[in-house]
Design a protein around this motif. Sequence first.
Motif, PDB file in Angstrom:
ATOM      1  N   GLU A   1      42.794  17.843  13.639  1.00 53.01           N
ATOM      2  CA  GLU A   1      42.496  19.225  14.004  1.00 53.01           C
ATOM      3  C   GLU A   1      42.210  19.363  15.493  1.00 53.01           C
ATOM      4  OE1 GLU A   1      39.702  20.821  11.181  1.00 53.01           O
ATOM      5  OE2 GLU A   1      40.999  20.255   9.500  1.00 53.01           O
ATOM      6  N   LEU A   2      41.583  18.355  16.086  1.00 54.36           N
ATOM      7  CA  LEU A   2      41.412  18.351  17.538  1.00 54.36           C
ATOM      8  C   LEU A   2      42.777  18.311  18.218  1.00 54.36           C
ATOM      9  CD1 LEU A   2      39.598  18.123  20.081  1.00 54.36           C
ATOM     10  CD2 LEU A   2      39.701  15.636  19.777  1.00 54.36           C
ATOM     11  N   ASP A   3      43.667  17.482  17.723  1.00 61.07           N
ATOM     12  CA  ASP A   3      45.031  17.390  18.255  1.00 61.07           C
ATOM     13  C   ASP A   3      45.744  18.743  18.177  1.00 61.07           C
ATOM     14  OD1 ASP A   3      45.915  15.087  19.470  1.00 61.07           O
ATOM     15  OD2 ASP A   3      47.125  14.406  17.783  1.00 61.07           O
ATOM     16  N   LEU A   4      45.681  19.384  17.012  1.00 65.94           N
ATOM     17  CA  LEU A   4      46.345  20.671  16.819  1.00 65.94           C
ATOM     18  C   LEU A   4      45.743  21.740  17.718  1.00 65.94           C
ATOM     19  CD1 LEU A   4      46.755  20.626  12.930  1.00 65.94           C
ATOM     20  CD2 LEU A   4      48.537  20.246  14.655  1.00 65.94           C
TER      21      LEU A   4
ATOM     22  N   MET B   1      41.992  15.141  28.019  1.00 64.92           N
ATOM     23  CA  MET B   1      40.908  15.978  27.498  1.00 64.92           C
ATOM     24  C   MET B   1      39.668  15.107  27.353  1.00 64.92           C
ATOM     25  SD  MET B   1      41.054  18.467  24.164  1.00 64.92           S
ATOM     26  CE  MET B   1      39.911  19.829  23.973  1.00 64.92           C
ATOM     27  N   LYS B   2      38.556  15.539  27.935  1.00 63.15           N
ATOM     28  CA  LYS B   2      37.342  14.741  27.922  1.00 63.15           C
ATOM     29  C   LYS B   2      36.472  15.140  26.723  1.00 63.15           C
ATOM     30  CE  LYS B   2      33.828  12.796  30.955  1.00 63.15           C
ATOM     31  NZ  LYS B   2      33.227  12.782  32.306  1.00 63.15           N
ATOM     32  N   ILE B   3      36.209  14.172  25.851  1.00 69.55           N
ATOM     33  CA  ILE B   3      35.549  14.423  24.577  1.00 69.55           C
ATOM     34  C   ILE B   3      34.188  13.733  24.524  1.00 69.55           C
ATOM     35  CG2 ILE B   3      35.689  14.183  22.067  1.00 69.55           C
ATOM     36  CD1 ILE B   3      37.808  16.038  23.243  1.00 69.55           C
ATOM     37  N   ALA B   4      33.165  14.503  24.190  1.00 69.95           N
ATOM     38  CA  ALA B   4      31.857  13.936  23.855  1.00 69.95           C
ATOM     39  C   ALA B   4      31.791  13.839  22.335  1.00 69.95           C
ATOM     40  CB  ALA B   4      30.732  14.819  24.376  1.00 69.95           C
ATOM     41  N   LEU B   5      31.559  12.647  21.834  1.00 65.55           N
ATOM     42  CA  LEU B   5      31.448  12.415  20.391  1.00 65.55           C
ATOM     43  C   LEU B   5      30.020  12.023  20.086  1.00 65.55           C
ATOM     44  CD1 LEU B   5      32.459  11.811  17.507  1.00 65.55           C
ATOM     45  CD2 LEU B   5      33.267   9.597  18.344  1.00 65.55           C
ATOM     46  N   ILE B   6      29.299  12.863  19.352  1.00 59.13           N
ATOM     47  CA  ILE B   6      27.913  12.552  19.042  1.00 59.13           C
ATOM     48  C   ILE B   6      27.812  11.988  17.632  1.00 59.13           C
ATOM     49  CG2 ILE B   6      27.409  14.951  18.360  1.00 59.13           C
ATOM     50  CD1 ILE B   6      24.535  14.386  19.494  1.00 59.13           C
ATOM     51  N   GLY B   7      27.271  10.782  17.534  1.00 57.73           N
ATOM     52  CA  GLY B   7      27.164  10.093  16.263  1.00 57.73           C
ATOM     53  C   GLY B   7      27.918   8.785  16.288  1.00 57.73           C
ATOM     54  N   ALA B   8      27.177   7.670  16.310  1.00 58.52           N
ATOM     55  CA  ALA B   8      27.794   6.347  16.409  1.00 58.52           C
ATOM     56  C   ALA B   8      27.769   5.603  15.085  1.00 58.52           C
ATOM     57  CB  ALA B   8      27.090   5.522  17.489  1.00 58.52           C
ATOM     58  N   GLY B   9      27.700   6.344  13.977  1.00 63.99           N
ATOM     59  CA  GLY B   9      27.775   5.731  12.655  1.00 63.99           C
ATOM     60  C   GLY B   9      29.205   5.341  12.321  1.00 63.99           C
TER      61      GLY B   9
ATOM     62  N   THR C   1      45.155   6.634  21.231  1.00 61.69           N
ATOM     63  CA  THR C   1      46.249   7.498  21.677  1.00 61.69           C
ATOM     64  C   THR C   1      46.439   7.471  23.185  1.00 61.69           C
ATOM     65  OG1 THR C   1      44.858   9.462  22.008  1.00 61.69           O
ATOM     66  CG2 THR C   1      45.721   9.074  19.780  1.00 61.69           C
ATOM     67  N   GLY C   2      45.361   7.238  23.923  1.00 62.40           N
ATOM     68  CA  GLY C   2      45.423   7.314  25.373  1.00 62.40           C
ATOM     69  C   GLY C   2      45.383   8.730  25.906  1.00 62.40           C
ATOM     70  N   ASP C   3      45.287   9.716  25.018  1.00 61.57           N
ATOM     71  CA  ASP C   3      45.285  11.126  25.424  1.00 61.57           C
ATOM     72  C   ASP C   3      43.877  11.701  25.573  1.00 61.57           C
ATOM     73  OD1 ASP C   3      48.065  11.226  25.397  1.00 61.57           O
ATOM     74  OD2 ASP C   3      48.129  11.734  23.262  1.00 61.57           O
ATOM     75  N   TYR C   4      42.879  10.951  25.135  1.00 61.56           N
ATOM     76  CA  TYR C   4      41.514  11.458  25.152  1.00 61.56           C
ATOM     77  C   TYR C   4      40.588  10.481  25.875  1.00 61.56           C
ATOM     78  CZ  TYR C   4      43.157  14.701  21.570  1.00 61.56           C
ATOM     79  OH  TYR C   4      43.855  15.674  20.890  1.00 61.56           O
ATOM     80  N   ASP C   5      39.721  11.042  26.703  1.00 67.58           N
ATOM     81  CA  ASP C   5      38.671  10.279  27.368  1.00 67.58           C
ATOM     82  C   ASP C   5      37.401  10.503  26.560  1.00 67.58           C
ATOM     83  OD1 ASP C   5      36.927   9.021  29.047  1.00 67.58           O
ATOM     84  OD2 ASP C   5      37.122  10.436  30.711  1.00 67.58           O
ATOM     85  N   VAL C   6      37.006   9.507  25.764  1.00 69.94           N
ATOM     86  CA  VAL C   6      35.920   9.670  24.791  1.00 69.94           C
ATOM     87  C   VAL C   6      34.658   8.935  25.249  1.00 69.94           C
ATOM     88  CG1 VAL C   6      35.224   9.353  22.379  1.00 69.94           C
ATOM     89  CG2 VAL C   6      37.621   9.794  22.938  1.00 69.94           C
ATOM     90  N   VAL C   7      33.526   9.629  25.182  1.00 71.38           N
ATOM     91  CA  VAL C   7      32.212   9.031  25.402  1.00 71.38           C
ATOM     92  C   VAL C   7      31.379   9.313  24.158  1.00 71.38           C
ATOM     93  CG1 VAL C   7      30.126   8.957  26.824  1.00 71.38           C
ATOM     94  CG2 VAL C   7      32.354   9.380  27.891  1.00 71.38           C
ATOM     95  N   VAL C   8      30.767   8.273  23.593  1.00 74.85           N
ATOM     96  CA  VAL C   8      29.982   8.421  22.367  1.00 74.85           C
ATOM     97  C   VAL C   8      28.505   8.572  22.718  1.00 74.85           C
ATOM     98  CG1 VAL C   8      29.353   7.395  20.154  1.00 74.85           C
ATOM     99  CG2 VAL C   8      31.654   7.046  21.090  1.00 74.85           C
ATOM    100  N   PHE C   9      27.883   9.628  22.169  1.00 72.66           N
ATOM    101  CA  PHE C   9      26.449   9.882  22.343  1.00 72.66           C
ATOM    102  C   PHE C   9      25.699   9.464  21.075  1.00 72.66           C
ATOM    103  CE2 PHE C   9      27.020  13.898  25.240  1.00 72.66           C
ATOM    104  CZ  PHE C   9      27.713  13.131  26.160  1.00 72.66           C
TER     105      PHE C   9
END
Length: 369
Positions: A320-323, A1-9, A22-30
């Motif tokens: 919650e994302l996992d669920l 699952m490709k995830i955009a995460l906005i907020g690098a705090g 986890t290795g289950d998510y492809d995360v890119v931080v914006f």
Amino acid sequence: MKIALIGAGLIGQSIAHLLRETGDYDVVVFDRDAHALELLEAQGIPTRRVDSADANALRLALQGFDALLNAMPYYLAVTVATAAKAAGVHYFDLTEDVRATHAIREIADNSSHAFMPQCGLAPGFIGIVAHDLAKRFAEVREVKMRVGALPEFPTNALKYNLTWSIDGLINEYCQPCEAIRDGSTQWVQPLEGLEHFSLDGTEYEAFNTSGGLGTLCETLAGKVEMLDYKSVRYPGHRELMKFLLDDLRMSSDRDGLKAMLRRAVPATVQDVVLVFVTATGMRDGRLMQDVFTRKIFAKNICGAPMSAIQITTAGAICAELDLFREGVLPQSGFIRQEQVPLEAFLANRFGRLYEGASTLGVVRQLEAA
């Protein structure tokens, strides 16, 4: 699952580390903060520089992603959610702001994608617990929700250190608070409703703050006589904050208050999160009370130190994302926190961060006096 995460705090960083592990998510931080992004890049987490306040730029950046996790301040929630809908991605956030949540619900109307705000600690996990306790009674009289994100070693007059978003902290101290009294939903004033209690030999105070109830007032309308949420602090904190906000009129100068607190109140990663929920009602013809309590302390997670507020907030939205990914939650439209089964949350690999805490008392039954 490709995830955009906005907020690098701090919270965004924690979310990125948990999901990547986890290795289950492809995360890119914006983010638009180049320095914050560089810190993540140095740890092997992909980033992209995007102006979080520009809905169109964000919409374009979201192409090809499955979901957007928003770890930005509450006042950007509607802009970011609007971009998510335009881009056709699922949306999750941590906002505590009541007005932003109402606006996101409207954005979610007739959407083929899911919109789930308030996925943190409070609102968030606290509402999942409260709803689970309330369901156990044939008739619910009272639900009390108390949460504190506190320094483990308080040393200043406020007996407080900055452990999370200062914008969110000020907002919850200044905005009206929802509650149910005598079966009717009401607005009550922040910093009012002062009460004192002790737990494990430590004295605390609690008072009204905004947003912690999430959508529970609506969900439990007509089903509970009394429902409220209060923030927990060490004794004396509320009096000094009331002096700043009311007597010195800093509530009308939030930028000035923010600058003052940043200048004078140090941050800490040596914190503790206290969760304390009680529900009272009738079960099998008897007046009963159920109690849920947790204390979560800072510790190393994924090989890096995390504060208790990072663990609980990041852990909640990741659970919650996992669920959602597993199909436990609805797959479209507006999703309330109380739609999350507590048992499933605590059994989740991220939800277990709450179980790995110092457990003051698992849910237990007490006969009300």
